[in-house]
Motif scaffolding. Structure first.
Motif, PDB file in Angstrom:
ATOM      1  N   UNK A  94       0.823  -1.209   0.000  1.00  0.00           N
ATOM      2  CA  UNK A  94       0.000   0.000   0.000  1.00  0.00           C
ATOM      3  C   UNK A  94       0.855   1.255   0.000  1.00  0.00           C
ATOM      4  N   UNK A  95       2.033   1.154   0.585  1.00  0.00           N
ATOM      5  CA  UNK A  95       2.952   2.294   0.560  1.00  0.00           C
ATOM      6  C   UNK A  95       3.398   2.627  -0.844  1.00  0.00           C
ATOM      7  N   UNK A  96       3.451   1.620  -1.713  1.00  0.00           N
ATOM      8  CA  UNK A  96       3.835   1.842  -3.108  1.00  0.00           C
ATOM      9  C   UNK A  96       2.624   2.238  -3.969  1.00  0.00           C
ATOM     10  N   UNK A  97       1.471   1.609  -3.695  1.00  0.00           N
ATOM     11  CA  UNK A  97       0.321   1.800  -4.582  1.00  0.00           C
ATOM     12  C   UNK A  97      -0.462   3.085  -4.313  1.00  0.00           C
ATOM     13  N   UNK A  98      -0.790   3.359  -3.048  1.00  0.00           N
ATOM     14  CA  UNK A  98      -1.703   4.468  -2.754  1.00  0.00           C
ATOM     15  C   UNK A  98      -1.216   5.839  -3.238  1.00  0.00           C
ATOM     16  N   UNK A  99       0.086   6.164  -3.171  1.00  0.00           N
ATOM     17  CA  UNK A  99       0.502   7.462  -3.716  1.00  0.00           C
ATOM     18  C   UNK A  99       0.221   7.575  -5.220  1.00  0.00           C
ATOM     19  N   UNK A 100       0.356   6.463  -5.926  1.00  0.00           N
ATOM     20  CA  UNK A 100       0.094   6.453  -7.366  1.00  0.00           C
ATOM     21  C   UNK A 100      -1.401   6.635  -7.631  1.00  0.00           C
ATOM     22  N   UNK A 101      -2.223   5.944  -6.849  1.00  0.00           N
ATOM     23  CA  UNK A 101      -3.671   6.063  -7.004  1.00  0.00           C
ATOM     24  C   UNK A 101      -4.144   7.482  -6.697  1.00  0.00           C
TER      25      UNK A 101
END
Length: 286
Positions: A94-101
């Motif tokens: 989630x640390x990698x995905x949520x900023x992108x989302x």
């Protein structure tokens, strides 16, 4: 000379014998160390996390999210990784995905045209993200990330409210008109909603549309005076006439403050008087 050679050979033999004994003794005291074992499952997950940096669109990022989430669950269920490793993996994911989302979401909010399909996708994704939990049931999401996701939900909620308000263009009383116009103005000036061109256009059209509808309402009330054949003389003169007078007077007194301008009502009063005179003659003959 031969004696010297024999002495050297003897010394070497003794040295080698002693060395062999020492090595053997050491292996008995200190058994050989096993080579370091790498966890192939953690390595696999690490490759998944790193793959976020190798894609450049939301579809692929979403795919990595759900594939990796599924792998973490399977590896944990099969005891390939520990619960702690699984929790750490979810944190990393989630640390990698949520900023992108979030970057993609706010980029859409900055555009001049908004699409409800995008909003449905955002809300669905946020709902799915909240399903991802640690072994103890807690969310891997950081508080700042939770706040940002809530902001996305609020922007979409306000957009839906604004769309509904933009369709309230018919007059249904002075109080309702005042409330609707005020809300339309607030939504049109909203930091994020103001980026949506067609929404702002629709919101700015609310006031003049209600103003037109208000005048038409007063005019339609005047037209009711032509239906004197269907009313009793008492109802016509004591009730209907009063209702028409109130409707036209209300528009005349409040339209300018509500809408910034108003239409002249002299034509309405003249028609009302003409219809009333016709009705009076009708009632006198009956």
């Amino acid at each position: 000379m031969k004696v010297a050679v024999k002495i050297v050979i003897l010394i070497l033999a003794v040295t080698l014998a002693i060395g062999g004994v020492m090595i053997y003794a050491k292996t008995k005291v200190e058994p050989p160390k096993a080579p370091h074992q790498t966890n192939q499952y953690m390595n696999d997950l690490s490759k998944c996390y790193n793959s976020f940096g190798k894609v450049n669109n939301g579809v692929q990022e979403d795919s990595i999210l759900f594939v990796t989430w599924n792998r973490i669950n399977i590896y944990a269920q099969e005891d390939k990784i520990s619960k702690k490793e699984a929790d750490n993996g979810l944190d990393m994911l989630l640390g990698r995905y949520t900023p992108l989302f979030l970057k993609r979401s706010f980029a859409l909010f900055k555009q001049n045209t908004w699409y409800e399909n995008d909003h449905q996708y955002m809300l669905w994704t946020i709902k799915e993200l909240k399903k991802i939990k640690h072994a103890d049931g807690s969310l891997p999401l950081k508080q700042t990330t939770k706040d940002s996701l809530t902001q996305v939900e609020n922007i979409i909620s306000r957009y839906n409210q604004a769309r509904a308000i933009s369709k309230h263009t018919h007059f249904s009383g002075v109080a309702n008109a005042q409330s609707t116009i005020s809300q339309a103005r607030q939504f049109a000036n909203d930091t994020w909603l103001s980026n949506c061109t067609d929404l702002v256009r629709a919101l700015n059209n609310v006031k003049p549309s209600i103003a037109e509808s208000h005048y038409n309402y007063a005019s339609s009330m005047v037209e009711k005076l032509t239906q004197y054949r269907y009313y009793s003389k008492e109802y016509y003169e004591n009730t209907l006439v009063s209702q028409v007078d109130a409707a036209v007077t209300e528009y005349d007194n409040k339209a300018s403050a509500l809408y910034g301008s108003k239409k002249n009502v002299d034509a309405l009063w003249n028609r009302a008087k003409a219809y009333y005179n016709e009705a009076s003659l009708f009632f006198q003959g009956n």
